[in-house]
Design a protein around this motif. Structure first.
Motif, mmCIF file in Angstrom:
data_model
loop_
_atom_site.group_PDB
_atom_site.id
_atom_site.type_symbol
_atom_site.label_atom_id
_atom_site.label_comp_id
_atom_site.label_asym_id
_atom_site.label_seq_id
_atom_site.Cartn_x
_atom_site.Cartn_y
_atom_site.Cartn_z
ATOM 1 N N PHE A 202 12.939 -66.966 -55.341
ATOM 2 C CA PHE A 202 13.530 -67.514 -54.119
ATOM 3 C C PHE A 202 14.249 -66.439 -53.305
ATOM 4 O O PHE A 202 14.334 -66.551 -52.078
ATOM 5 N N ASN A 203 14.771 -65.417 -53.974
ATOM 6 C CA ASN A 203 15.349 -64.292 -53.235
ATOM 7 C C ASN A 203 14.299 -63.639 -52.340
ATOM 8 O O ASN A 203 14.563 -63.287 -51.188
ATOM 9 N N LEU A 204 13.092 -63.471 -52.882
ATOM 10 C CA LEU A 204 12.008 -62.867 -52.109
ATOM 11 C C LEU A 204 11.548 -63.783 -50.980
ATOM 12 O O LEU A 204 11.383 -63.357 -49.839
ATOM 13 N N VAL A 205 11.344 -65.057 -51.306
ATOM 14 C CA VAL A 205 10.804 -65.998 -50.326
ATOM 15 C C VAL A 205 11.793 -66.250 -49.190
ATOM 16 O O VAL A 205 11.403 -66.342 -48.023
ATOM 17 N N GLN A 206 13.076 -66.382 -49.545
ATOM 18 C CA GLN A 206 14.076 -66.751 -48.541
ATOM 19 C C GLN A 206 14.915 -65.561 -48.061
ATOM 20 O O GLN A 206 15.877 -65.749 -47.311
ATOM 21 N N ALA A 207 14.529 -64.364 -48.487
ATOM 22 C CA ALA A 207 15.217 -63.140 -48.044
ATOM 23 C C ALA A 207 16.718 -63.214 -48.300
ATOM 24 O O ALA A 207 17.541 -62.937 -47.418
ATOM 25 N N LYS A 208 17.074 -63.582 -49.524
ATOM 26 C CA LYS A 208 18.482 -63.654 -49.904
ATOM 27 C C LYS A 208 18.739 -62.685 -51.050
ATOM 28 O O LYS A 208 17.821 -62.020 -51.536
ATOM 29 N N ALA A 209 19.997 -62.606 -51.481
ATOM 30 C CA ALA A 209 20.364 -61.662 -52.540
ATOM 31 C C ALA A 209 21.289 -62.344 -53.543
ATOM 32 O O ALA A 209 22.359 -61.845 -53.870
ATOM 33 N N VAL A 210 20.849 -63.505 -54.036
ATOM 34 C CA VAL A 210 21.616 -64.220 -55.056
ATOM 35 C C VAL A 210 21.534 -63.431 -56.356
ATOM 36 O O VAL A 210 20.436 -63.091 -56.815
ATOM 37 N N THR A 211 22.670 -63.122 -56.962
ATOM 38 C CA THR A 211 22.670 -62.268 -58.155
ATOM 39 C C THR A 211 22.482 -63.044 -59.447
ATOM 40 O O THR A 211 22.135 -62.465 -60.471
ATOM 41 N N GLY A 212 22.690 -64.362 -59.422
ATOM 42 C CA GLY A 212 22.504 -65.133 -60.642
ATOM 43 C C GLY A 212 23.339 -66.395 -60.634
ATOM 44 O O GLY A 212 23.866 -66.806 -59.601
ATOM 45 N N LEU A 213 23.469 -67.004 -61.802
ATOM 46 C CA LEU A 213 24.211 -68.247 -61.973
ATOM 47 C C LEU A 213 25.588 -67.970 -62.567
ATOM 48 O O LEU A 213 25.731 -67.068 -63.396
ATOM 49 N N SER A 214 26.557 -68.755 -62.177
ATOM 50 C CA SER A 214 27.856 -68.673 -62.843
ATOM 51 C C SER A 214 27.711 -69.226 -64.261
ATOM 52 O O SER A 214 26.762 -69.955 -64.576
ATOM 53 N N GLU A 215 28.639 -68.876 -65.105
ATOM 54 C CA GLU A 215 28.597 -69.355 -66.490
ATOM 55 C C GLU A 215 28.667 -70.878 -66.542
ATOM 56 O O GLU A 215 27.940 -71.514 -67.310
ATOM 57 N N ALA A 216 29.490 -71.462 -65.695
ATOM 58 C CA ALA A 216 29.631 -72.928 -65.674
ATOM 59 C C ALA A 216 28.331 -73.596 -65.226
ATOM 60 O O ALA A 216 27.905 -74.614 -65.788
ATOM 61 N N ALA A 217 27.682 -73.017 -64.203
ATOM 62 C CA ALA A 217 26.422 -73.584 -63.707
ATOM 63 C C ALA A 217 25.325 -73.491 -64.763
ATOM 64 O O ALA A 217 24.558 -74.437 -64.976
ATOM 65 N N LEU A 218 25.259 -72.344 -65.437
ATOM 66 C CA LEU A 218 24.242 -72.167 -66.467
ATOM 67 C C LEU A 218 24.453 -73.151 -67.622
ATOM 68 O O LEU A 218 23.498 -73.745 -68.125
ATOM 69 N N LYS A 219 25.706 -73.347 -68.045
ATOM 70 C CA LYS A 219 25.990 -74.305 -69.119
ATOM 71 C C LYS A 219 25.564 -75.708 -68.725
ATOM 72 O O LYS A 219 25.019 -76.458 -69.531
ATOM 73 N N ARG A 220 25.800 -76.048 -67.463
ATOM 74 C CA ARG A 220 25.416 -77.379 -67.006
ATOM 75 C C ARG A 220 23.895 -77.535 -66.990
ATOM 76 O O ARG A 220 23.362 -78.581 -67.361
#
Length: 241
Positions: A202-220
């Motif tokens: 999605f970084n490539l498709v939407q030309a963004k630079a999201v570095t990853g998920l927060s620990e809380a988001a990943l746990k969820r």
């Protein structure tokens, strides 16, 4: 690096799950054969991804990969979709039309949701598999077929064959090799891996630079049971983007 991390990859498939990793080790050998393959698993578990991998690893990789969703096309139209028709075969048949078997010549035909195929059409498909030829709707001339058949379903074909809802002989003919894909809830170790891959995409498709998920988001995400499987995880992350 991926081997050291315990990640098994093949084509576009990523996994840390031991069961799925064993399936991946078999995939090149199965792809090299000409036998039909039946892919079993819940909706969204990646059956088409595996079908494309089988095609890309096969001697037919230079040929077309043609997919048809047997559950999305009304039964009365599916025969024409698969085998084509000749002019005048029915009211709206104003010209000859090639079907998916003809379009997939030299390549692979992927029959998705084959469990939804009407019984009458199952008989004709079985004949094509046995005789390596088909007749377009409205024609009495057989045409040779040169395709590798891959089929998939989220239904229990063995149970359907036992009750007569699906032809037993076709079930065994399609399932020379059977690959069962586990649902995402049975391989939670793959969720961080797949999430990272979707974020990169999605970084490539939407030309963004999201570095990853927060620990809380990943746990969820890991706690979720994913009734929609890998497709649901992909949709969650796409919405988050």
């Amino acid at each position: 690096r991926k081997e050291l991390e315990g990640v098994c990859t093949l084509d576009d498939i990523l996994t840390k799950n031991k069961t799925l990793a064993r399936t991946l080790t078999l995939l090149p050998k199965i792809a090299a054969s000409a036998s039909p393959v039946l892919l079993l698993g819940e909706s969204g578990s990646g059956k088409e991804l595996f079908a494309r991998a089988l095609h890309n690893l096969s001697p037919r990789r230079a040929g077309p990969f043609v997919a048809v969703n047997c559950g999305a096309i009304p039964g009365e139209l599916l025969e024409s979709e698969l085998f084509g028709h000749v002019r005048g075969a029915f009211t709206d048949a104003k010209a000859d039309r090639k079907g998916r078997f003809a379009l997939a010549k030299g390549g692979t035909l992927f029959l998705d949701e084959v469990g939804d195929m009407p019984l009458a059409l199952q008989v004709k498909l079985l004949r094509v598999l046995q005789e390596k030829s088909f007749e377009p709707v409205g024609s009495d001339k057989s045409q040779p077929t040169d395709v590798r058949i891959l089929a998939a379903t989220n239904r229990d074909l063995a149970a359907m064959a036992a009750t007569g809802e699906f032809r037993r002989d076709l079930f065994y003919r399609l399932g020379v090799a059977r690959l069962v894909l586990p649902p995402l809830r049975e391989r939670p170790e793959d969720i961080p891996l797949l999430a990272a891959a979707f974020i990169d995409r999605f970084n490539l498709v939407q030309a963004k630079a999201v570095t990853g998920l927060s620990e809380a988001a990943l746990k969820r995400l890991v706690r979720h049971d994913y009734p929609g499987n890998v497709r649901e995880l992909q949709n969650i992350l796409e919405y988050a983007f």
